[in-house]
Design an enzyme around this catalytic site. Structure first.
Site, PDB file in Angstrom:
ATOM      1  N   GLY A 163       0.721  -1.175  -0.138  1.00  0.00           N
ATOM      2  CA  GLY A 163      -0.053  -0.131   0.011  1.00  0.00           C
ATOM      3  C   GLY A 163       0.699   1.254  -0.100  1.00  0.00           C
ATOM      4  O   GLY A 163       2.017   1.253  -0.349  1.00  0.00           O
TER       5      GLY A 163
ATOM      6  N   HIS B 159       4.025   1.790  -8.093  1.00  0.00           N
ATOM      7  CA  HIS B 159       3.064   0.652  -7.961  1.00  0.00           C
ATOM      8  C   HIS B 159       2.071   0.600  -9.188  1.00  0.00           C
ATOM      9  O   HIS B 159       1.931  -0.351  -9.769  1.00  0.00           O
ATOM     10  CB  HIS B 159       2.235   0.731  -6.650  1.00  0.00           C
ATOM     11  CG  HIS B 159       3.175   0.743  -5.538  1.00  0.00           C
ATOM     12  ND1 HIS B 159       3.236   1.868  -4.638  1.00  0.00           N
ATOM     13  CD2 HIS B 159       3.856  -0.383  -4.874  1.00  0.00           C
ATOM     14  CE1 HIS B 159       3.910   1.377  -3.607  1.00  0.00           C
ATOM     15  NE2 HIS B 159       4.230   0.168  -3.763  1.00  0.00           N
TER      16      HIS B 159
ATOM     17  N   GLN C  39       7.725  -9.533   8.070  1.00  0.00           N
ATOM     18  CA  GLN C  39       9.095  -9.124   7.378  1.00  0.00           C
ATOM     19  C   GLN C  39       9.687  -7.707   7.897  1.00  0.00           C
ATOM     20  O   GLN C  39      10.720  -7.346   7.465  1.00  0.00           O
ATOM     21  CB  GLN C  39       8.708  -8.811   5.863  1.00  0.00           C
ATOM     22  CG  GLN C  39       7.987  -7.767   5.531  1.00  0.00           C
ATOM     23  CD  GLN C  39       7.361  -7.659   4.152  1.00  0.00           C
ATOM     24  OE1 GLN C  39       6.912  -8.554   3.594  1.00  0.00           O
ATOM     25  NE2 GLN C  39       8.091  -6.598   3.436  1.00  0.00           N
TER      26      GLN C  39
ATOM     27  N   SER D 141       7.525   4.041  -1.168  1.00  0.00           N
ATOM     28  CA  SER D 141       6.669   4.652  -0.190  1.00  0.00           C
ATOM     29  C   SER D 141       7.200   5.460   1.052  1.00  0.00           C
ATOM     30  O   SER D 141       6.744   6.266   1.660  1.00  0.00           O
ATOM     31  CB  SER D 141       5.842   3.493   0.507  1.00  0.00           C
ATOM     32  OG  SER D 141       5.240   2.895  -0.505  1.00  0.00           O
TER      33      SER D 141
HETATM   34  P1  AMP Z   1       6.193  -2.244  -1.726  1.00  0.00           P
HETATM   35  O1  AMP Z   1       4.839  -1.651  -1.434  1.00  0.00           O
HETATM   36  O2  AMP Z   1       7.072  -1.202  -1.161  1.00  0.00           O
HETATM   37  O3  AMP Z   1       6.274  -3.647  -0.920  1.00  0.00           O
HETATM   38  O4  AMP Z   1       6.227  -2.530  -3.339  1.00  0.00           O
HETATM   39  C1  AMP Z   1       5.341  -3.409  -3.757  1.00  0.00           C
HETATM   40  C2  AMP Z   1       5.993  -3.672  -5.262  1.00  0.00           C
HETATM   41  O5  AMP Z   1       6.145  -2.580  -5.965  1.00  0.00           O
HETATM   42  C3  AMP Z   1       7.185  -4.327  -5.111  1.00  0.00           C
HETATM   43  O6  AMP Z   1       7.420  -5.395  -6.139  1.00  0.00           O
HETATM   44  C4  AMP Z   1       8.260  -3.271  -5.515  1.00  0.00           C
HETATM   45  O7  AMP Z   1       9.623  -3.766  -6.017  1.00  0.00           O
HETATM   46  C5  AMP Z   1       7.592  -2.481  -6.333  1.00  0.00           C
HETATM   47  N1  AMP Z   1       7.879  -0.958  -6.424  1.00  0.00           N
HETATM   48  C6  AMP Z   1       8.224  -0.066  -5.639  1.00  0.00           C
HETATM   49  N2  AMP Z   1       8.801   1.167  -6.048  1.00  0.00           N
HETATM   50  C7  AMP Z   1       8.669   1.007  -7.142  1.00  0.00           C
HETATM   51  C8  AMP Z   1       9.415   1.711  -8.409  1.00  0.00           C
HETATM   52  N3  AMP Z   1       9.773   2.837  -7.983  1.00  0.00           N
HETATM   53  N4  AMP Z   1       9.345   1.319  -9.647  1.00  0.00           N
HETATM   54  C9  AMP Z   1       8.888  -0.128  -9.973  1.00  0.00           C
HETATM   55  N5  AMP Z   1       8.399  -0.828  -8.985  1.00  0.00           N
HETATM   56  C10 AMP Z   1       8.380  -0.246  -7.639  1.00  0.00           C
END
Ligand code: AMP
Length: 285
Positions: free
Chosen positions: A33, A39, A63, A189
């Site tokens: 989120g 995302h 985690q 985030s």
């Molecule tokens: P998170 O919500 O931070 O766990 O991220 C969820 C997914 O979004 C994960 O697969 C991250 O690698 C991906 N993600 C987060 N930031 C980016 C970004 N700047 N560019 C591409 N994918 C992202």
């Protein structure tokens, strides 16, 4: 089709079963989120691979280490739902902690070896076990045709490829490129933890990685390049640097001399309250 949100595995499975009955392909994009354009870029890629896209939103307690930001991690479900609806995502799966880990839950998923003890795994023991546990559950709950993960968390992507192959989970794992702000800062985030002054400093990470990548791809010795990179990151105001390392793009084995095969440079460093990570591909010339 507007966004539907479900909170239970039973409702998730019922929706996916209806899609399957219509012969539709399904993609899953797992997230925690606090969604941003990075995302959303994953959901666009998901729609290139599938007819229906599920985004899961779950801040996974297993985690986070006790000293990390689980409690403070931003939770912005209504804003996230609006972004997903605007992006044409069909289903948001937002389970509670009790739905994911009911009383009596006792199963761990642990990935050993060179991939989990290094980089983000070294200072965060158990982190990738928590990731493996929750992603295994999400993949089995939704059983999509494919799941999309960002290269922003490159080590995580490689760990997920490893356990999903090892466990024969019948889901294609697709990596998505890193989306950046105009000044090069990788979207995250956690960027919202930055003060305006820190936000101005933050793009240094991408700049240093870019400089090293260009030289390393042309065969320069990594030692002096990494030493200068560390100096630049520290003098910009980051402290400490958790790691600045070049590793094999597939195995994540350390490369300490010159780059002669596809590699990746990784950085993690703290800036104020935020721990920022980034990485670049190094393709030898
Ligand atoms: P998170 O919500 O931070 O766990 O991220 C969820 C997914 O979004 C994960 O697969 C991250 O690698 C991906 N993600 C987060 N930031 C980016 C970004 N700047 N560019 C591409 N994918 C992202």
């Amino acid at each position: 089709m507007s966004l539907t949100t479900v909170h239970t595995v039973a409702d998730l499975r019922a929706t996916v079963a209806n899609w399957r009955a219509e012969g539709l392909r399904v993609a899953l994009v797992p997230t925690m989120g606090a969604l941003h354009d990075g995302h959303i870029s994953l959901t666009h890629l998901a729609h290139e691979h599938a007819d229906r896209v599920i985004v899961s939103i779950f801040v996974n307690p297993t985690q986070f280490a006790p000293n990390e930001d689980f409690g403070a991690y931003p939770r912005t479900l209504p804003a996230d739902q609006k972004l997903l609806d605007d992006a044409g995502v069909e289903l948001c799966f937002a389970p509670s902690v009790e739905e994911m880990y009911p009383d009596g839950f006792a199963t761990k998923v642990s990935v050993d070896g060179a991939m989990t003890n290094v980089l983000c795994g070294a200072p965060r023991p158990g982190h990738f076990d928590g990731v493996a546990q929750v992603v295994t559950k999400l993949l089995l709950q939704a059983l999509p045709d494919c799941a999309i993960f960002g290269q922003k968390d490159y080590q995580q992507l490689m760990v997920i490829r490893r356990f999903s192959a090892d466990l024969n989970i019948p889901v294609e794992i697709i990596g998505a490129k890193i989306l950046r702000e105009d000044d090069g800062l990788a979207m995250s985030s956690r960027n919202r933890y930055l003060t305006p002054d820190e936000r101005a400093i933050a793009p240094t990470l991408n700049k240093v990685l870019g400089d090293i990548t260009a030289k390393a791809a042309n065969g320069a010795e990594l030692g002096p390049l990494l030493a200068k990179g560390r100096e630049d990151i520290l003098s910009a105001g980051f402290d400490p640097i958790d790691y600045l390392e070049v590793r094999d793009a597939d195995t994540l084995e350390l490369i300490s001399d010159t780059v002669t095969k596809p590699a990746r440079i990784f950085v993690a460093a703290r800036l104020g309250k935020a721990r920022l990570i980034d990485n670049h591909a190094i393709e030898p010339a």
